[in-house]
Design a protein around this motif. Sequence first.
Motif, PDB file in Angstrom:
ATOM      1  N   LEU A 100       0.826  -1.199   0.000  1.00 42.10           N
ATOM      2  CA  LEU A 100       0.000   0.000   0.000  1.00 42.10           C
ATOM      3  C   LEU A 100       0.864   1.254   0.000  1.00 42.10           C
ATOM      4  N   MET A 101       1.926   1.257   0.802  1.00 35.77           N
ATOM      5  CA  MET A 101       2.795   2.426   0.882  1.00 35.77           C
ATOM      6  C   MET A 101       3.613   2.607  -0.394  1.00 35.77           C
ATOM      7  N   VAL A 102       4.047   1.517  -1.008  1.00 34.01           N
ATOM      8  CA  VAL A 102       4.780   1.623  -2.278  1.00 34.01           C
ATOM      9  C   VAL A 102       3.857   2.218  -3.340  1.00 34.01           C
ATOM     10  N   LEU A 103       2.647   1.708  -3.440  1.00 31.96           N
ATOM     11  CA  LEU A 103       1.703   2.221  -4.434  1.00 31.96           C
ATOM     12  C   LEU A 103       1.338   3.672  -4.136  1.00 31.96           C
ATOM     13  N   TRP A 104       1.123   4.000  -2.860  1.00 31.44           N
ATOM     14  CA  TRP A 104       0.784   5.370  -2.451  1.00 31.44           C
ATOM     15  C   TRP A 104       1.920   6.325  -2.773  1.00 31.44           C
ATOM     16  N   SER A 105       3.140   5.920  -2.447  1.00 31.67           N
ATOM     17  CA  SER A 105       4.280   6.809  -2.651  1.00 31.67           C
ATOM     18  C   SER A 105       4.553   7.065  -4.132  1.00 31.67           C
ATOM     19  N   HIS A 106       4.107   6.156  -5.000  1.00 29.23           N
ATOM     20  CA  HIS A 106       4.282   6.340  -6.441  1.00 29.23           C
ATOM     21  C   HIS A 106       2.998   6.807  -7.125  1.00 29.23           C
ATOM     22  N   GLU A 107       2.000   7.124  -6.297  1.00 29.49           N
ATOM     23  CA  GLU A 107       0.702   7.603  -6.783  1.00 29.49           C
ATOM     24  C   GLU A 107       0.152   6.709  -7.884  1.00 29.49           C
ATOM     25  N   ALA A 108       0.278   5.407  -7.670  1.00 30.26           N
ATOM     26  CA  ALA A 108      -0.205   4.429  -8.641  1.00 30.26           C
ATOM     27  C   ALA A 108      -1.726   4.306  -8.554  1.00 30.26           C
ATOM     28  N   GLU A 109      -2.350   4.109  -9.695  1.00 28.98           N
ATOM     29  CA  GLU A 109      -3.784   3.843  -9.739  1.00 28.98           C
ATOM     30  C   GLU A 109      -4.025   2.462  -9.145  1.00 28.98           C
ATOM     31  N   ILE A 110      -5.000   2.372  -8.249  1.00 32.96           N
ATOM     32  CA  ILE A 110      -5.295   1.094  -7.615  1.00 32.96           C
ATOM     33  C   ILE A 110      -6.755   0.742  -7.888  1.00 32.96           C
ATOM     34  N   ASP A 111      -6.975  -0.401  -8.501  1.00 30.55           N
ATOM     35  CA  ASP A 111      -8.319  -0.912  -8.745  1.00 30.55           C
ATOM     36  C   ASP A 111      -9.040  -1.050  -7.399  1.00 30.55           C
ATOM     37  N   HIS A 112     -10.334  -0.800  -7.394  1.00 28.63           N
ATOM     38  CA  HIS A 112     -11.117  -0.828  -6.155  1.00 28.63           C
ATOM     39  C   HIS A 112     -11.012  -2.178  -5.431  1.00 28.63           C
ATOM     40  N   LEU A 113     -11.110  -3.281  -6.170  1.00 27.18           N
ATOM     41  CA  LEU A 113     -11.046  -4.596  -5.531  1.00 27.18           C
ATOM     42  C   LEU A 113      -9.659  -4.878  -4.951  1.00 27.18           C
TER      43      LEU A 113
END
Length: 152
Positions: A124-137
């Motif tokens: 979650l933090m890696v994706l957040w820090s790179h502002e990655a789009e995250i699918d809802h599921l």
Amino acid sequence: MFDILVYLFETYYNPQSCPKAEVLAHKLAAIGFEDEDINDALGWLHALGETSQQCQPTAQLSPNSQRIFSEHEQNVLGADAMGFITFLQNSGALTAHLREILIESAMTVDESPVSLDKIKIVALMVLWSHEAEIDHLIFEELLSDDSTRQSH
């Protein structure tokens, strides 16, 4: 430390809205987080930024690249964490580049093997820090607590 990381994710929409480390440390202390946990979390976030820079050459990896975990990575991460990393990549939530950052960041967790709950927070933090789009599921899966799910 992990409580602080989750707090940062829930409080700040993106990493740019997060205050500088010194101000953030004061805010976290005022909320009631322990100094040691604050230092650990801020140090981990700093290391995440450095890892992102060091993994920059992996940005050119093919999206379909396969990852073979070394014996050391297998021992530290464990089957659950490696399976979850593979799940995230196969679902399209992780690029090959972000996968490498996630693996490097997870290797610094002071737990072996890394629990599923902790690998989810690291992801979650890696994706957040790179502002990655995250699918809802996928987002729901990252936020789910496996310790309560297993007890039912």
